[in-house]
Design a protein around this motif. Structure first.
Motif, PDB file in Angstrom:
ATOM      1  N   PHE A 125       0.824  -1.196   0.000  1.00  0.00           N
ATOM      2  CA  PHE A 125       0.000   0.000   0.000  1.00  0.00           C
ATOM      3  C   PHE A 125       0.867   1.257   0.000  1.00  0.00           C
ATOM      4  N   GLY A 126       0.520   2.192  -0.891  1.00  0.00           N
ATOM      5  CA  GLY A 126       1.248   3.447  -0.980  1.00  0.00           C
ATOM      6  C   GLY A 126       2.419   3.441  -1.926  1.00  0.00           C
ATOM      7  N   SER A 127       2.704   2.278  -2.538  1.00  0.00           N
ATOM      8  CA  SER A 127       3.877   2.190  -3.421  1.00  0.00           C
ATOM      9  C   SER A 127       3.522   2.288  -4.903  1.00  0.00           C
ATOM     10  N   TYR A 128       2.216   2.392  -5.228  1.00  0.00           N
ATOM     11  CA  TYR A 128       1.839   2.375  -6.644  1.00  0.00           C
ATOM     12  C   TYR A 128       0.603   3.188  -6.982  1.00  0.00           C
ATOM     13  N   GLU A 129      -0.159   3.618  -5.991  1.00  0.00           N
ATOM     14  CA  GLU A 129      -1.447   4.240  -6.272  1.00  0.00           C
ATOM     15  C   GLU A 129      -1.348   5.660  -6.816  1.00  0.00           C
ATOM     16  N   ALA A 130      -0.289   6.387  -6.488  1.00  0.00           N
ATOM     17  CA  ALA A 130      -0.210   7.814  -6.843  1.00  0.00           C
ATOM     18  C   ALA A 130      -0.163   8.061  -8.340  1.00  0.00           C
ATOM     19  N   SER A 131       0.565   7.213  -9.064  1.00  0.00           N
ATOM     20  CA  SER A 131       0.707   7.413 -10.510  1.00  0.00           C
ATOM     21  C   SER A 131       1.321   6.174 -11.134  1.00  0.00           C
ATOM     22  N   PRO A 132       1.139   5.996 -12.440  1.00  0.00           N
ATOM     23  CA  PRO A 132       1.816   4.896 -13.120  1.00  0.00           C
ATOM     24  C   PRO A 132       3.331   4.984 -12.983  1.00  0.00           C
ATOM     25  N   GLU A 133       3.852   6.195 -12.968  1.00  0.00           N
ATOM     26  CA  GLU A 133       5.298   6.374 -12.849  1.00  0.00           C
ATOM     27  C   GLU A 133       5.789   5.897 -11.482  1.00  0.00           C
ATOM     28  N   GLN A 134       5.044   6.215 -10.426  1.00  0.00           N
ATOM     29  CA  GLN A 134       5.404   5.733  -9.094  1.00  0.00           C
ATOM     30  C   GLN A 134       5.360   4.205  -9.061  1.00  0.00           C
ATOM     31  N   ALA A 135       4.328   3.642  -9.682  1.00  0.00           N
ATOM     32  CA  ALA A 135       4.194   2.187  -9.708  1.00  0.00           C
ATOM     33  C   ALA A 135       5.372   1.542 -10.433  1.00  0.00           C
ATOM     34  N   PHE A 136       5.791   2.153 -11.558  1.00  0.00           N
ATOM     35  CA  PHE A 136       6.924   1.591 -12.291  1.00  0.00           C
ATOM     36  C   PHE A 136       8.198   1.638 -11.456  1.00  0.00           C
ATOM     37  N   GLU A 137       8.435   2.734 -10.787  1.00  0.00           N
ATOM     38  CA  GLU A 137       9.628   2.855  -9.950  1.00  0.00           C
ATOM     39  C   GLU A 137       9.643   1.787  -8.857  1.00  0.00           C
ATOM     40  N   SER A 138       8.494   1.572  -8.216  1.00  0.00           N
ATOM     41  CA  SER A 138       8.405   0.572  -7.152  1.00  0.00           C
ATOM     42  C   SER A 138       8.548  -0.842  -7.695  1.00  0.00           C
ATOM     43  N   ALA A 139       7.855  -1.114  -8.797  1.00  0.00           N
ATOM     44  CA  ALA A 139       7.904  -2.458  -9.377  1.00  0.00           C
ATOM     45  C   ALA A 139       9.292  -2.788  -9.901  1.00  0.00           C
ATOM     46  N   ALA A 140       9.938  -1.814 -10.522  1.00  0.00           N
ATOM     47  CA  ALA A 140      11.290  -2.039 -11.034  1.00  0.00           C
ATOM     48  C   ALA A 140      12.239  -2.361  -9.885  1.00  0.00           C
TER      49      ALA A 140
END
Length: 285
Positions: free
Chosen positions: A104-119
Motif C-alpha cells: 500500500f502506498g507504493s503504486y497508487e499515486a501514478s503509473p510512474e510511481q508504480a513503475f519505480e516501485s515495481a522495477a
C-alpha cells in the motif's frame, strides 16, 4: 522432486534442484481453462524450498503483515519488507513463478510511481512479476507497467489494502451494483494486460462469471472451484492460527506440532536429558 545438501558451514539444508526449468508468465497464461493453477504464499527461503515443487506460482503476499509481523492489517507493509522476503523466496525456489505484492502506498499515486516501485522489486528480488490491488482505477497503471516489461497480477473483489474504506473483510458482490463493479474491474484489469487476476472474497456466481468473461486466468481465494486456480495463505492452510476466514481449509494442525515439540524440548532441558551423548563435543584422549 528436489534433494537437499547439507552446508557444513551453516548446518542448513540448501536445495539441489532437480533438472527442471522455472515456469514462465506465458506458461501461466496458457493454463487458462486447463489444469488448475496451484498457488500458495511463501515468505521465507526454507518454506519456498518445501512448497516450490508442488506449486505453479508462489506469492510473496503482503499478508506477511499479519502472519510474520503481527500487524493489524497489510497497510503498514513497506517496500523494504517485500523486497527482503521476496529475495528469500526466489533464492529458495527453482520451479514456480514468484509474484510479489506491491505494498500500500507504493503504486497508487501514478503509473510512474508504480513503475519505480515495481522495477525496484524485480531488480532486488529476481522475481518474475508483481501483484497490485484495484480494478478500473488501476487499469491505466497495469497497462503502463505491462508495456514496459513488468508482468502484473491483478487483484479485485475483497482488497485487503482497502480495508479501511471497505469497512471490513466481508465477502463482496452481494448487491447487484457491487457485483457489476467486480465484473467491470476484472475486465478492465484483464484488458489492461494483467496475465492473471486474483478474485478474493466474492460470491461464487460472480467468480464464475468473471472467469468466463476474461481471457487471463483467475486465481480464487474465497471465490469458486471453477476459477482457473486457487491460492491460500500458507500459515492458514497449515493450521498455524485458530481463527481463519471461512474460505480457508486447514490441511494440518501445524500449531499443535510446534507446541508439542517445544513442550518436549522444554521437558528434556529441565530434566537435563538434552543435550545427550550424541549432541556434545568431547576431546579425544
Amino acid at each position: 522432486m528436489s534433494t537437499y545438501m547439507l552446508d557444513t558451514a551453516t548446518s542448513r539444508a540448501n536445495p539441489t534442484p532437480a533438472p527442471m526449468k522455472r515456469l514462465t508468465v506465458p506458461k501461466i497464461q496458457a493454463m487458462k481453462g486447463g489444469e488448475p493453477i496451484v498457488m500458495l504464499t511463501a515468505y521465507t527461503m526454507r518454506m519456498a524450498q518445501l512448497l516450490d515443487q508442488h506449486c505453479d506460482m508462489l506469492l510473496v503476499g503482503d499478508s506477511l503483515a499479519q502472519v510474520i509481523y503481527g500487524l493489524p492489517s497489510t497497510v503498514p507493509v513497506t517496500l523494504d519488507m517485500m523486497c527482503a522476503h521476496g529475495a528469500a523466496v526466489v533464492r529458495g525456489s527453482w520451479h514456480s513463478v514468484v509474484v510479489i505484492d506491491m505494498p500500500f502506498g507504493s503504486y497508487e499515486a501514478s503509473p510512474e510511481q508504480a513503475f519505480e516501485s515495481a522495477a525496484r522489486i524485480l531488480k532486488e528480488t529476481g522475481a518474475a512479476a508483481v501483484k497490485l490491488e484495484g480494478g478500473e482505477a488501476m487499469a491505466e497503471t497495469v497497462a503502463f507497467l505491462v508495456k514496459r516489461g513488468i508482468p502484473v497480477v491483478g487483484h479485485v473483489g475483497l482488497t485487503p489494502q482497502a480495508v479501511n474504506a471497505l469497512g471490513g473483510y466481508g465477502a463482496r458482490g452481494k448487491s447487484e451494483a457491487e457485483a457489476a463493479k467486480i465484473l467491470a474491474d476484472a475486465k478492465a484489469v484483464a484488458d489492461a494486460g494483467a496475465f492473471a487476476i486474483v478474485l478474493e472474497g466474492v460470491m461464487e456466481e460472480i467468480a464464475i462469471q468473471a472467469t468466463r468473461a476474461i481471457s487471463c486466468p483467475t486465481i480464487g481465494i474465497g471465490a469458486s472451484a471453477q476459477c482457473d486456480g486457487q491460492v491460500l495463505v500458507i500459515d492458514d492452510m497449515l493450521g498455524m492460527f485458530e481463527q481463519t476466514a471461512r474460505f480457508v481449509k486447514k490441511y494440518d494442525d501445524f500449531a499443535q506440532h510446534v507446541t508439542d515439540a517445544a513442550a518436549a524440548y522444554a521437558a528434556e532441558v529441565r530434566s537435563r536429558a538434552f543435550p545427550g551423548e550424541g549432541h556434545i563435543y568431547r576431546a579425544r584422549g
